[in-house]
Design an enzyme around this catalytic site. Structure first.
Site: not given
Length: 491
Positions: A39, A42
């Site tokens: 994953w 930002d």
């Protein structure tokens, strides 16, 4: 203790190196940075170091869902080809045991300086949970980074009175003269967002400067991922507001991105807001970060995903992409975004059609594919609606449409192949121009970034249609005149 901490980072590096090989290159985007494994969210530390461009990102390598945040790391020379580097940071100290949250980076005196948020979450002797967010520094050589022994360098004691101790994150660092500055997201005593500024001469000792701007519960509540920079004669504050209510100015419910243009008086540390607007109107854009490239361009990248609408297929071993880096300029007091110009170096198989008359649905020879840059100059003044369907076959399609009567552009992935009942459609109002509009679509396997009227507006959205759906069609309700130019992007 130091050996134990080093083992946490080494474990992440070994895991990443081993399991990246389990994902075929063909499964990933062609020219967008994406999760190497697991994953990402930002973008962090977008910066220059040793004449290369570095981008870090919030990273959990062990699963395709959010977990204790590490910092992943990639670099590039041209913003199109990315080289994977080892994990840069892991949550391995008491002050960042629950995650190395978002931050930024700069080059100074031959060193690469990272500033990030450390998250502490523990239970004290009385059984009370203590959650704190503080700002920390790590310094490295472009590959390996060492956290300062004096971390955290900005603590909760340095917050304005009444501020949240738990929502204090996402430092954006820069240097002006002999002093370092940073803006940090915080939650004020009224529960809404505020952006704080701090300064330092040595990176270790920081002092509070001012509140740059605050929401006062008018532009959402908590503001995340601030950025603050000068562009032309304007100062721009970039924010990612949470808990937003939809309005007619383009903000949608939930997490948004926005920019505030104003003037900044350095002598009095006073920012005066002049106007604000949405950065991206699509379904998948959040937490953008900018930096100034060697040639002076201000370049921005964002996370091409949504917290609320996870549509990544369950069998993917990776989750999360970044947008194509965008060049920022100001025009008539508004922020203009356009794809990084380096993409033109990868153009192949250019096809161009001029003075087309489009009514019924048509396909055009040479215009198809899932890694393309296509520009359309459209005159739909005699039409009710013009439509482009991409990633299309007999079963799937993703729709981009323009309604000249209402001056609305729509993105719709309802038929892109996602079974979940998530949000699939979003509209944007554009300025009226007698039915004329220019659309530029950057398509890369699982995404489309729509640049409207040379970057006046942008819509970024993802779709995970099977890659064998490569057709593109055009249609019109009534007569539309169009010039269309397409380039394949071969990396």
């Amino acid at each position: 203790m130091r050996e134990r901490n080093a083992a946490i980072l080494e474990k992440a590096k070994l895991y990443e190196n081993e399991f990246i090989k389990s994902i075929s290159k063909d499964e990933k985007p062609s020219f967008h940075l994406c999760a190497p494994i697991g994953w990402i969210n930002d973008p962090n530390g977008f910066s220059t170091f040793n004449d290369e461009y570095h981008l870090f990102y919030q990273y959990y390598p062990y699963d395709t869902i959010w977990g204790p945040m590490h910092w992943g790391h990639s670099k590039t020379k041209d913003f199109i080809k990315w080289e994977q580097l080892p994990v840069a940071l892991a949550p391995d100290e008491d002050y960042d045991m629950e995650g190395c949250f978002s931050g930024s980076a700069i080059e100074d005196d031959g060193k690469h300086i990272i500033m990030y948020t450390g998250v502490l979450d523990k239970t004290n002797e009385e059984g009370k949970r203590i959650l704190r967010q503080t700002q920390c520094i790590a310094i490295g050589d472009g590959i390996n980074y060492e956290k300062l022994d004096c971390n955290p360098v900005i603590t909760n004691e340095m917050l304005p009175e009444g501020s949240s101790l738990e929502d204090f994150r996402d430092p954006k660092i820069w240097k002006d003269g002999n002093e370092f500055y940073t803006v940090v997201a915080s939650r004020s005593k009224d529960g809404s967002g505020q952006i704080l500024m701090y300064k330092s001469r040595d990176l270790r000792n920081w002092e509070y400067v001012t509140i740059v701007d605050k929401s006062e519960n008018k532009i959402g509540r908590m503001w995340e991922c601030p950025d603050f920079f000068k562009l032309d004669e304007n100062y721009i504050l970039v924010i990612s507001p949470q808990e937003v209510k939809a309005d007619k100015n383009g903000f949608h419910n939930g997490n948004n991105t926005a920019y505030i243009i104003g003037k900044y008086d350095k002598n009095n540390n006073n920012f005066t807001r002049e106007k604000y607007s949405v950065i991206d109107y699509g379904l998948d854009f959040y937490a953008p970060q900018t930096f100034e490239a060697k040639d002076g361009r201000r370049i921005m990248v964002g996370w091409m995903h949504s917290w609320e609408n996870r549509i990544v297929p369950h069998d993917f071993k990776w989750c999360g992409m970044m947008t194509i880096p965008r060049e920022l300029t100001i025009k008539d007091g508004f922020l203009i975004q356009n794809p990084i110009r380096e993409i033109e170096n990868y153009y192949k198989n250019t096809v161009e059609y001029n003075d087309l008359s489009i009514e019924k649905e048509i396909s055009l020879e040479g215009i198809n594919g899932r890694a393309i840059d296509i520009t359309l100059d459209i005159d739909a003044s005699k039409s009710e609606e013009f439509q482009i369907k991409v990633a299309k076959n007999e079963e799937y399609e993703t729709l981009i449409s323009y309604n000249p009567r209402k001056s609305i552009v729509t993105f719709d992935r309802s038929y892109s192949g996602k079974y979940g009942d998530t949000l699939h459609r979003r509209d944007i109002s554009v300025k009226e121009n007698d039915g004329k509009i220019k659309l530029r679509l950057i398509i890369d396997k699982y995404s489309v970034e729509i640049f409207i009227n040379d970057g006046e507006h942008v819509m970024t959205s993802t779709f995970y249609t099977p890659l064998n759906a490569t057709d593109i069609t055009f249609s019109s309700q009534g007569l539309t005149l169009a010039n269309i130019k397409k380039h394949d992007i071969i990396v």
